[in-house]
Scaffold this active site. Structure first.
Site, short mmCIF file in Angstrom:
data_model
loop_
_atom_site.label_atom_id
_atom_site.label_comp_id
_atom_site.label_asym_id
_atom_site.label_seq_id
_atom_site.Cartn_x
_atom_site.Cartn_y
_atom_site.Cartn_z
N ALA A 132 42.93 42.43 85.18
CA ALA A 132 42.96 41.16 85.92
C ALA A 132 41.63 40.82 86.58
O ALA A 132 41.58 40.01 87.51
CB ALA A 132 44.07 41.21 86.97
N ASN A 211 46.69 52.99 83.24
CA ASN A 211 46.48 51.55 83.18
C ASN A 211 45.00 51.21 83.13
O ASN A 211 44.19 51.79 83.86
CB ASN A 211 47.13 50.86 84.37
CG ASN A 211 48.64 51.05 84.40
OD1 ASN A 211 49.17 51.68 85.30
ND2 ASN A 211 49.33 50.53 83.40
N HIS A 243 54.20 49.18 85.51
CA HIS A 243 52.91 49.67 85.02
C HIS A 243 53.06 50.94 84.18
O HIS A 243 52.33 51.13 83.21
CB HIS A 243 51.98 49.97 86.20
CG HIS A 243 51.35 48.76 86.81
ND1 HIS A 243 52.03 47.93 87.66
CD2 HIS A 243 50.10 48.23 86.68
CE1 HIS A 243 51.23 46.95 88.05
NE2 HIS A 243 50.05 47.11 87.47
N ASP A 264 48.66 49.04 94.50
CA ASP A 264 47.86 48.02 93.82
C ASP A 264 48.46 46.64 94.12
O ASP A 264 48.41 45.73 93.30
CB ASP A 264 47.82 48.27 92.31
CG ASP A 264 46.66 47.55 91.62
OD1 ASP A 264 45.73 47.11 92.31
OD2 ASP A 264 46.71 47.41 90.37
N ILE A 298 48.87 42.54 83.19
CA ILE A 298 49.45 42.78 84.51
C ILE A 298 48.36 42.61 85.56
O ILE A 298 47.23 43.08 85.40
CB ILE A 298 50.06 44.19 84.60
CG1 ILE A 298 51.14 44.36 83.52
CG2 ILE A 298 50.66 44.43 85.97
CD1 ILE A 298 51.71 45.76 83.46
N GLY A 300 48.10 43.53 89.11
CA GLY A 300 48.54 44.19 90.33
C GLY A 300 50.05 44.28 90.38
O GLY A 300 50.76 43.97 89.42
#
Length: 371
Positions: A132, A211, A243, A264, A298, A300
Site C-alpha cells: 500500500a 506479507n 493477512h 498494522d 491489502i 493495513g
C-alpha cells in the site's frame, strides 16, 4: 484517567506471566508493580490480568493517522483504551518534506510520552513488493536523508523498515544500527542470502512476516526462512485472519518465542466500512478488510492488539501466556523497553489489562493510572 494508585492490590486475579498463569494478588504502588503492598483492594473474581499490549507497528485508528501529528493523540488514546499501553507511531512512505514534517511533529509527542517512538516504514522499499505504498515515492536508500530524519527525531526514531537488496541497502542497515535505530527487513524481493547479510549487518526485525516479501519456496527460502531460522530476529505478525491464515501463523510460533503481534492498523480501525486514506493512497474498507481503492492490495488492518491477542488464543490455539508474551514481552524486548514494561513483574510499570470471560478488554491501567 485517575491518579496513579499509591497503594492498590488486585485480588483473586489470574495473573498471566511469561511462564504460566498464577492465581493470586497483584500489588501496585506509585505506578509500579511491587512484590507486596497494602491499600485499596479490587476483587477481580478470577478474571485474567495480562501485561499492557506493546504495538511496534501501527499507523492509525479512530479515523485518524499518525501521518498527521495533530491527530496522533486521537490514535494513541483509541489504542490505549483497547489495551495498548506502549505504541510506536508508524509512517508510510512519503516525500522527503512530508516525512521530515511528520517525524518532527511526532518527536514532540514522543518526548511527552504520548507515543514510545517513531517507525519509518519506507521510503526505501521494493517497488515489486510495495503493497500500500505509493511506488512513485519509493527510492533507493539515501544516507543523508536518513541522517536528517534521525536528527529531526531527536532520539525518538526507533525503527526503519527497508528492502536490503536496494543499492546501499546493507550500508543503511549499518547506518541505522550506528544511530541506535532498529533496522527491519520488509517490503522486499531479496533472496535468502541478502536477508541473512542484512541480519549479520545488524537488522533485527522482519516486518509483518509473510506479507509484502518474496514468498517461501522449498529451493529458495527467501526472507521468511532467513527470519524464522535466525534466533536474533523478532518476526512481526498481523494476526487478523486476513493477512495470514491460522495454519501459516502457527508456523511462525513454532519457530520459538520470537513472534511480536502487531496490528498494522490504519485509520479505519474502530470506524467501520468506508473510504479512508493511508498516506497518499485511497483505501476502501469492506467487511473490515482494507484494500487499495480499485485494487486488491491489502492496506493495513482494522484490528486492535486486543483483537490480535484474543485471536491468538481462540483461533491459533495458543496458551494465554504465549499469546500475552507475543503481544507484550516480545515486542518490548525488540524495542528495548522490557526493563520497564511487557510483563507483570515487580519493578516494572503497572501497565496491565483486565479481561472479561471472553478475553475482551474490561479495563486498562497504564503506569498505575486506571482508565
Amino acid at each position: 484517567m485517575t491518579k496513579p494508585a499509591t497503594g492498590l492490590t488486585l485480588t483473586n486475579a489470574r495473573i498471566v506471566l511469561p511462564d504460566g498463569v498464577r492465581h493470586g494478588d497483584l500489588h501496585i504502588a506509585d505506578g509500579r508493580i511491587v512484590a507486596a503492598g497494602a491499600g485499596e483492594e479490587i476483587d477481580l473474581a478470577g478474571r485474567h490480568v495480562v501485561p499492557g499490549f506493546v504495538d511496534m507497528h501501527v499507523h492509525g485508528g479512530a479515523g485518524a493517522s499518525y501521518q498527521r501529528p495533530d491527530e496522533a493523540h486521537r490514535v494513541a488514546s483509541f489504542h490505549l483504551a483497547h489495551g495498548t499501553t506502549t505504541t510506536i507511531a508508524s509512517l508510510v512512505t512519503g516525500s522527503t518534506a512530508e516525512l521530515a514534517d511528520a517525524v518532527t511533529g511526532l518527536a514532540d509527542l514522543a518526548a511527552d510520552g504520548v507515543i514510545a517512538g517513531i517507525h519509518l516504514e519506507g521510503p526505501y522499499l521494493s517497488r515489486d513488493r510495495c503493497g500500500a505504498h505509493d511506488p512513485a515515492l519509493l527510492r533507493d536508500p539515501d544516507p543523508a536523508e536518513f541522517a536528517r530524519l534521525v536528527r529531526l527525531g531527536r532520539g525518538h526514531l526507533r525503527m526503519i523498515t527497508l528492502a536490503p537488496e536496494l543499492p546501499g541497502g546493507l550500508d543503511l542497515v549499518r547506518d541505522a544500527v550506528d544511530a541506535g535505530v532498529i533496522a527491519a527487513v520488509g517490503h522486499t524481493e531479496a533472496d535468502g542470502a541478502t536477508v541473512r547479510a542484512a541480519f549479520d549487518a545488524g537488522a533485527r526485525v522482519a516486518t509483518h512476516l509473510f506479507n509484502a516479501m518474496r514468498p517461501l519456496h522449498h529451493r529458495e527460502g527467501g526472507p521468511i526462512a532467513a527470519a524464522l531460522n535466525d534466533p536474533r530476529v523478532t518476526v512481526e505478525l498481523i494476526n487478523d485472519g486476513v493477512h495470514v491464515e491460522p495454519a501459516v501463523a502457527r508456523l511462525a510460533f513454532a519457530a520459538g518465542h520470537r513472534v511480536a503481534l502487531i496490528t498494522d492498523a490504519m485509520a479505519a480501525t474502530g470506524m467501520g466500512d468506508g473510504s479512508y486514506r493511508l498516506g497518499v493512497m485511497d483505501v476502501e474498507v469492506r467487511d473490515g478488510r482494507a484494500v487499495l481503492a480499485g485494487g486488491t492490495s491489502i492496506a493495513g488492518s482494522t484490528i486492535t492488539m486486543a483483537d490480535a491477542f484474543r485471536l491468538a488464543v481462540t483461533s491459533l490455539g495458543l496458551p494465554i501466556e504465549d499469546a500475552a508474551r507475543a503481544a507484550s514481552l516480545v515486542p518490548a524486548r525488540a524495542l528495548g523497553v522490557d526493563g520497564r514494561t511487557g510483563s507483570l513483574e515487580p519493578g516494572k510499570d503497572a501497565d496491565l489489562v483486565v479481561l472479561d470471560d471472553d478475553l475482551r478488554v474490561d479495563w486498562v491501567m497504564r503506569r498505575g493510572r486506571r482508565l
